[in-house]
Write an enzyme that holds these catalytic residues in place. Structure first.
Site, PDB file in Angstrom:
ATOM      1  N   THR A  20       0.810  -1.234   0.000  1.00  0.00           N
ATOM      2  CA  THR A  20       0.000   0.000   0.000  1.00  0.00           C
ATOM      3  C   THR A  20       0.841   1.280   0.000  1.00  0.00           C
ATOM      4  O   THR A  20       0.272   2.364   0.034  1.00  0.00           O
ATOM      5  CB  THR A  20      -0.978   0.019   1.203  1.00  0.00           C
ATOM      6  OG1 THR A  20      -0.227  -0.090   2.415  1.00  0.00           O
ATOM      7  CG2 THR A  20      -1.989  -1.101   1.121  1.00  0.00           C
ATOM      8  N   ASP A  44      -0.384  -5.355   3.266  1.00  0.00           N
ATOM      9  CA  ASP A  44       0.818  -4.818   3.915  1.00  0.00           C
ATOM     10  C   ASP A  44       0.647  -3.306   4.082  1.00  0.00           C
ATOM     11  O   ASP A  44       0.438  -2.589   3.111  1.00  0.00           O
ATOM     12  CB  ASP A  44       2.048  -5.095   3.039  1.00  0.00           C
ATOM     13  CG  ASP A  44       3.309  -4.586   3.708  1.00  0.00           C
ATOM     14  OD1 ASP A  44       3.680  -5.163   4.743  1.00  0.00           O
ATOM     15  OD2 ASP A  44       3.886  -3.605   3.230  1.00  0.00           O
ATOM     16  N   TYR A  49       3.194   5.122   5.485  1.00  0.00           N
ATOM     17  CA  TYR A  49       2.614   5.265   4.147  1.00  0.00           C
ATOM     18  C   TYR A  49       1.512   6.330   4.106  1.00  0.00           C
ATOM     19  O   TYR A  49       0.949   6.606   3.049  1.00  0.00           O
ATOM     20  CB  TYR A  49       2.065   3.925   3.628  1.00  0.00           C
ATOM     21  CG  TYR A  49       3.083   2.803   3.605  1.00  0.00           C
ATOM     22  CD1 TYR A  49       4.447   3.065   3.627  1.00  0.00           C
ATOM     23  CD2 TYR A  49       2.678   1.471   3.567  1.00  0.00           C
ATOM     24  CE1 TYR A  49       5.376   2.042   3.619  1.00  0.00           C
ATOM     25  CE2 TYR A  49       3.596   0.434   3.551  1.00  0.00           C
ATOM     26  CZ  TYR A  49       4.942   0.726   3.581  1.00  0.00           C
ATOM     27  OH  TYR A  49       5.848  -0.295   3.574  1.00  0.00           O
ATOM     28  N   LYS A  78       3.821  -1.596  10.653  1.00  0.00           N
ATOM     29  CA  LYS A  78       5.253  -1.427  10.976  1.00  0.00           C
ATOM     30  C   LYS A  78       5.472  -0.300  11.969  1.00  0.00           C
ATOM     31  O   LYS A  78       4.764   0.717  11.930  1.00  0.00           O
ATOM     32  CB  LYS A  78       6.047  -1.142   9.686  1.00  0.00           C
ATOM     33  CG  LYS A  78       5.756  -2.173   8.604  1.00  0.00           C
ATOM     34  CD  LYS A  78       6.579  -2.033   7.357  1.00  0.00           C
ATOM     35  CE  LYS A  78       6.031  -2.944   6.276  1.00  0.00           C
ATOM     36  NZ  LYS A  78       4.999  -2.338   5.444  1.00  0.00           N
ATOM     37  N   HIS A 111      10.320  -1.175  11.017  1.00  0.00           N
ATOM     38  CA  HIS A 111      10.263  -0.784   9.599  1.00  0.00           C
ATOM     39  C   HIS A 111      11.645  -0.774   8.939  1.00  0.00           C
ATOM     40  O   HIS A 111      11.762  -0.987   7.732  1.00  0.00           O
ATOM     41  CB  HIS A 111       9.586   0.587   9.464  1.00  0.00           C
ATOM     42  CG  HIS A 111       8.985   0.820   8.114  1.00  0.00           C
ATOM     43  ND1 HIS A 111       7.838   1.538   7.912  1.00  0.00           N
ATOM     44  CD2 HIS A 111       9.369   0.424   6.878  1.00  0.00           C
ATOM     45  CE1 HIS A 111       7.562   1.576   6.618  1.00  0.00           C
ATOM     46  NE2 HIS A 111       8.476   0.895   5.974  1.00  0.00           N
ATOM     47  N   SER A 203       8.472  -4.449  -3.173  1.00  0.00           N
ATOM     48  CA  SER A 203       8.896  -4.051  -4.530  1.00  0.00           C
ATOM     49  C   SER A 203       9.199  -5.263  -5.400  1.00  0.00           C
ATOM     50  O   SER A 203      10.234  -5.321  -6.075  1.00  0.00           O
ATOM     51  CB  SER A 203      10.128  -3.146  -4.483  1.00  0.00           C
ATOM     52  OG  SER A 203       9.836  -1.983  -3.777  1.00  0.00           O
ATOM     53  N   GLY A 206      10.033  -4.333  -8.750  1.00  0.00           N
ATOM     54  CA  GLY A 206      11.097  -3.333  -8.891  1.00  0.00           C
ATOM     55  C   GLY A 206      10.587  -1.910  -8.774  1.00  0.00           C
ATOM     56  O   GLY A 206      11.304  -0.966  -9.096  1.00  0.00           O
ATOM     57  N   SER A 207       9.329  -1.746  -8.334  1.00  0.00           N
ATOM     58  CA  SER A 207       8.741  -0.414  -8.122  1.00  0.00           C
ATOM     59  C   SER A 207       9.002   0.547  -9.268  1.00  0.00           C
ATOM     60  O   SER A 207       9.632   1.601  -9.086  1.00  0.00           O
ATOM     61  CB  SER A 207       9.257   0.196  -6.807  1.00  0.00           C
ATOM     62  OG  SER A 207       8.579  -0.338  -5.729  1.00  0.00           O
ATOM     63  N   PRO A 208       8.525   0.207 -10.485  1.00  0.00           N
ATOM     64  CA  PRO A 208       8.806   1.089 -11.618  1.00  0.00           C
ATOM     65  C   PRO A 208       8.365   2.525 -11.342  1.00  0.00           C
ATOM     66  O   PRO A 208       7.239   2.759 -10.914  1.00  0.00           O
ATOM     67  CB  PRO A 208       8.001   0.465 -12.771  1.00  0.00           C
ATOM     68  CG  PRO A 208       7.054  -0.514 -12.132  1.00  0.00           C
ATOM     69  CD  PRO A 208       7.669  -0.930 -10.838  1.00  0.00           C
ATOM     70  N   GLY A 209       9.294   3.452 -11.556  1.00  0.00           N
ATOM     71  CA  GLY A 209       8.939   4.872 -11.431  1.00  0.00           C
ATOM     72  C   GLY A 209       8.904   5.407 -10.021  1.00  0.00           C
ATOM     73  O   GLY A 209       8.641   6.588  -9.815  1.00  0.00           O
TER      74      GLY A 209
END
Ligand code: A2P
Length: 331
Positions: A20, A44, A49, A78, A111, A203, A206-209
């Protein structure tokens, strides 16, 4: 077979969880609702966040609408980096429970091995050294109280895991770390496996961007694309399924219903062994280095120090040095 993993507490953790981070507060409710309707049973979250209250609203709605019961879901949260002091840890989970409108959390994680002064924002000036043994003692009390049904850590290197194991009365159930085909965490996976700690992958695409991430793309990696084409799956599905077959849970983030469903459609097929072997040909690079934590006041003098040597030095782009975008996600 890979629909869930058993933690060292005996609890069952569904293998695909919805991440999230960076989902806007106004979008996270719909994302969670869509995910649970599509079959996800694992969410999660984290106070960091900045959408945890809205996660709680989504859960409340799911329970009220009779879509699922509390015991059907596995919820992670977390510890905030400003609440590492042992006397603050219980208040931290109480506030998470209030946000989430729950009376227990399935998994509560430190965390990261990064600490800031209590009541301050996550900016370099506020960093102070961690005292993980003291924080872990307080985490153990949460576990004993039942407010956290499992406890663990996130962003811990092999050395930090070993140091923790040396003092832990309760072995961490999970280490949640960056993990995907471009940063496979071979050494950490081996250590976790041999010590009964479940490795969970944030990720996994790969957490694009995403701000703070730099280096080669996972979803446009030629080996991932080749396998996706051969299996008639998407690169995202291949990256996630690779994670499951490596024995880790995966926490893909998406606010888009089509992609939420796509990311869950990874159970009734598998990557054959000969294709699995091809992942070892992918050049490795940690994409999220968290450079901002390297400061005299944090006690980390270099990235090597922060990650205990588990970091690639070569592939950073110039933009990586500007971590203000990454930090803005938490302010
Ligand atoms: P979106 O929310 O628009 O779907 P990670 O889970 O590795 O952190 O990656 C999250 C990022 O990947 C988000 O930007 C998300 O965007 C995008 N994403 C999620 N699922 C997919 C998918 N199946 N294909 C391509 N991009 C995806």
């Amino acid at each position: 077979m890979v629909e869930s993993f058993v933690l060292n507490t005996g609890a069952i953790m569904p293998s695909v969880g919805l991440g999230t981070w960076q989902i806007e507060p106004e979008a996270v409710c719909n994302a969670i609702y869509a995910a649970v309707k599509s079959g996800y049973r694992h969410i999660d979250s984290a106070v960091a966040y900045r959408n945890q209250k809205e996660v709680g609203l989504a859960l409340k709605k799911l329970f009220e609408d009779g879509v699922v019961k509390r015991e059907d879901l596995f919820i992670t949260s977390k510890l905030w980096s400003g609440n590492h002091a042992p006397e603050d840890v219980e208040d931290d989970i109480s506030s998470a429970l209030e946000d989430l409108q729950l009376d227990y959390i399935d998994l509560y994680l430190i965390h990261g091995p990064i600490r800031i002064k209590k009541g301050t924002m996550l900016i370099p000036e506020n960093l102070i050294p961690t005292d993980i043994p003291a924080t872990w003692r307080a985490m153990e009390k949460l576990y004993e109280s039942g407010k956290a049904r499992a406890i663990g850590v996130s962003n811990f290197s092999c050395k930090k895991v070993e140091d923790l194991l040396a003092i832990a009365r309760v072995t961490p159930a999970v280490n949640q770390v960056e993990c995907h085909p471009v940063w496979q965490q071979a050494k950490l996976r081996k250590l976790c496996l041999s010590t009964g700690i479940h490795l969970s992958a944030y990720s996994p695409l790969g957490s694009p961007g995403s701000p703070g991430y730099c280096g080669p793309s996972v979803l446009s990696n030629p080996i991932v694309i080749y396998i996706a084409e051969k299996l008639q799956k998407t690169p995202a599905q291949v990256a996630l399924r690779w994670g499951l077959q490596m024995g880790q849970s995966v926490l893909p983030k998406s606010a888009d219903e089509t992609r939420i469903k796509e990311n869950f459609d990874i159970f009734d097929w598998s990557i054959p062994e000969d294709f699995m072997a091809k992942f070892s040909g992918i050049k490795q690079a940690r994409l999220l280095k968290i450079e901002f934590a390297v400061q005299p006041q944090s006690g980390y003098n270099s990235l090597e120090d922060l990650w205990d040597g588990e970091v690639e030095k070569e592939n950073g782009r110039a933009e990586c040095e500007d971590h203000s975008d990454f930090l803005r996600c938490f302010l």
